[in-house]
Design an enzyme around this catalytic site. Structure first.
Site, PDB file in Angstrom:
ATOM      1  N   HIS A  72       8.024  29.287  13.654  1.00  5.19           N
ATOM      2  CA  HIS A  72       7.311  30.122  14.625  1.00  5.19           C
ATOM      3  C   HIS A  72       6.420  29.291  15.538  1.00  5.19           C
ATOM      4  CE1 HIS A  72       8.670  33.839  12.742  1.00  5.19           C
ATOM      5  NE2 HIS A  72       8.666  33.106  11.628  1.00  5.19           N
ATOM      6  N   GLY A  93       0.809  -1.226   0.000  1.00  2.60           N
ATOM      7  CA  GLY A  93       0.000   0.000   0.000  1.00  2.60           C
ATOM      8  C   GLY A  93       0.838   1.271   0.000  1.00  2.60           C
TER       9      GLY A  93
HETATM   10  O1  F6P Z   1      -4.545   0.203   7.794  1.00  2.26           O
HETATM   11  C1  F6P Z   1      -3.335   0.193   7.175  1.00  2.26           C
HETATM   12  C2  F6P Z   1      -3.446  -0.138   5.727  1.00  2.26           C
HETATM   13  O2  F6P Z   1      -3.525  -1.496   5.532  1.00  2.26           O
HETATM   14  C3  F6P Z   1      -2.277   0.472   4.967  1.00  2.26           C
HETATM   15  O3  F6P Z   1      -1.161  -0.306   4.979  1.00  2.26           O
HETATM   16  C4  F6P Z   1      -2.856   0.677   3.626  1.00  2.26           C
HETATM   17  O4  F6P Z   1      -2.094   1.569   2.883  1.00  2.26           O
HETATM   18  C5  F6P Z   1      -4.220   1.193   3.989  1.00  2.26           C
HETATM   19  O5  F6P Z   1      -4.584   0.456   5.139  1.00  2.26           O
HETATM   20  C6  F6P Z   1      -5.270   1.049   2.948  1.00  2.26           C
HETATM   21  O6  F6P Z   1      -5.481  -0.276   2.589  1.00  2.26           O
HETATM   22  P1  F6P Z   1      -6.236  -0.631   1.266  1.00  2.26           P
HETATM   23  O7  F6P Z   1      -5.449  -0.088   0.131  1.00  2.26           O
HETATM   24  O8  F6P Z   1      -6.328  -2.121   1.241  1.00  2.26           O
HETATM   25  O9  F6P Z   1      -7.595   0.008   1.333  1.00  2.26           O
END
Ligand code: F6P
Length: 504
Positions: A366, A249
């Site tokens: 800041h 992901g």
């Molecule tokens: O919750 C974490 C996660 O699994 C991430 O690693 C990933 O990028 C995100 O959720 C979204 O997952 P998906 O692409 O399966 O919706």
């Protein structure tokens, strides 16, 4: 948490390294700046204001050797299984043409499918399209959003919103700017089971339905590594853009996950992004450690997290167009290396990744720089800027912006001794500076690939699998259980009281 150094411990030399003051490091080595600055892929890197020295780099080289780093890097580039807990390769480099021939061919075929969809939309297959709502979360949103925000300002083809949070306000904010009739939805989820993304996609479809759009599902393009789930959701196969299971992901913007980017910025820009990342891949794969920028960066990070026990590192974007870089890096670094077990499932006997945080310069100066200059915490700071301003930017502003970044780095290092304790700046505070020659898809691609590899190097040297993320699962499961009154009894008193208070 840290094990006692022993001669058989490959970390012993680093744990025992005598760390000199930054000013002394400069005074003792007239070649220091040259030794620790590099130019790769249109980006200038300067680690001279960190506590790295040639001897320490040699110790990290020895550690890398002891950890079988070269073979593990080869495994990444050859498409071998590097995500051992999930039994998968990590094939993001193949998306940039740098993996095994089979993985590269597969990525190219999926890119071709993605390109056909861009062409079809441009040719009017979805009627007049003016708006695009990209729906996804985590890695399915942060990378694309960074790219769109950094590079999409002067590209007027489509109004783009990115919707990630499950908050209904976020749905309104994402849909409000658009005309439902001329908008398409790009629903991005590797698994296509992520609660936020599915709920938000349903909400966006309902928004179209309520406005009288005839076939709202027909205006959804699904991007996923799990097409079956997207079909179950109601998306026709012809509107699904798959990507490989091996693409994690947070490493996925190079795949079909970057579809919104390719559509909004144009296919050529998307290709340049991949080329820039590919250049950094080749540098990482082929360059000796002493000049290898992801490795040097990782060595500096590990000096701070392991030798000097820093708990956080801060990244400040001295360019408004890179304002989302810290959020993107938080997921990349913390989801990849924020773990308490090794790749083999043994307890990790060293600190894991530092907490990543940051903001934009000069705003952050800041707000939080007081602590950086005079607080009791030592932490490495990274400045990221762009040398060339956009034509539309006032050069005086750009000059002031960069001068501020450089002044902060100098002040952190030099400090300013004063008898007045309120006005004493101890100095010897480290920073690294990264300067893109200019900001375009190619340099941004190289920059992001640099951060990916820097994270990978740290994972290998710490013995962590940087490609899984089991730590996010428990909270997801409990959110589902809390939604079911039958399960609530097993929760603690405080949690049950909060549910009651909120009337849920
Ligand atoms: O919750 C974490 C996660 O699994 C991430 O690693 C990933 O990028 C995100 O959720 C979204 O997952 P998906 O692409 O399966 O919706």
């Amino acid at each position: 948490m840290t094990s006692a150094p022993s001669s058989s411990d490959p970390w012993a030399a680093i744990d025992g390294h005598d760390v000199a003051r930054l000013n002394d490091l400069f005074d003792g080595d007239s070649e220091r700046l040259k030794r620790l600055s590099f130019d790769v892929g249109g980006i200038h890197f300067d680690w001279s204001k960190t506590h790295l020295d040639p001897d320490l780099i040699a110790k990290f080289d020895a550690l890398a050797e002891a950890k079988g780093f070269a073979a593990k890097r080869d495994a990444l580039f050859s498409g071998a299984i590097v995500n051992v807990s999930e039994g998968r390769p990590a094939t993001h480099v193949a998306e940039r043409g740098q993996g095994s021939p089979e993985d590269v061919a597969k990525a190219a075929a999926l890119h071709q499918r993605m390109r056909s969809m861009v062409d079809a939309i441009e040719a009017g297959a979805f009627g007049d399209v003016h708006g695009l709502i990209h729906i996804g979360i985590g890695g399915s949103a942060l990378g694309p959003e960074l790219l769109l925000d950094a590079l999409g300002r002067d590209v007027g083809n489509y109004g783009v919103s990115v919707l990630s949070n499950i908050d209904g306000q976020a749905v309104d904010d994402a849909t409000d700017p658009h005309d439902p009739e001329s908008t398409i939805i790009v629903a991005v989820s590797k698994t296509f089971t992520t609660a936020e993304t599915l709920m938000n996609t349903r909400a966006a479809i309902a928004w179209m339905q309520e406005a009288g759009v005839e076939d709202p599902y027909g205006r959804v393009i699904a991007v996923t590594a799990n097409p079956e789930e997207a079909i179950k959701f109601g998306i026709d196969e012809t509107r699904i853009l798959p990507f490989s299971e091996g693409v994690g992901g947070r490493y996925s913007m190079w795949s079909s996950v970057g579809f919104s980017v390719a559509l909004a910025l144009g296919w050529e820009a998307f290709e340049q992004l991949l080329e820039g990342a590919g250049e950094m891949d080749r540098h990482f794969r082929l360059t000796e450690p002493a000049a290898n920028v992801p490795m040097i960066a990782a060595f500096a990070d590990l000096t701070y997290s392991q030798r000097l026990k820093c708990k956080t590192r801060a990244v400040f974007a001295y360019d408004e167009r890179l304002r989302l870089l810290p959020s993107y890096l938080q997921q990349l670094e913390m989801e990849s290396n924020g773990k308490s077990v090794t790749a083999e499932g043994e307890p990790l006997d060293r600190p894991s990744a530092m907490i990543a945080w940051g903001g934009t310069g000069t705003d952050a100066q800041h707000a939080v720089f007081q602590l950086l200059h005079q607080g009791t915490h030592l932490l490495p700071v990274e400045f990221v800027g762009v040398i060339e301003a956009e034509d539309s930017q006032d050069p005086a502003h750009h000059r002031a912006l960069l001068l501020n970044a450089f002044a902060q780095g100098a002040a952190l290092m030099a400090g300013d001794k004063s008898e007045d304790p309120y006005k004493n700046f101890p100095g010897n505070r480290p920073s690294s500076t990264i300067l893109l020659e200019w900001l375009d898809p190619r340099t941004l691609g190289a920059l992001i690939a640099f951060y990916e590899h820097r994270t990978f190097v740290q994972g290998i040297l710490l013995g962590i699998n940087s490609f899984d993320q089991f730590g996010v699962e428990l909270g997801k499961r409990l959110a589902r259980e809390l939604d079911d009154p039958e399960h609530r009894e097993k929760f603690d008193v405080s949690t049950r009281a909060l549910i009651e208070k909120a009337g849920l």
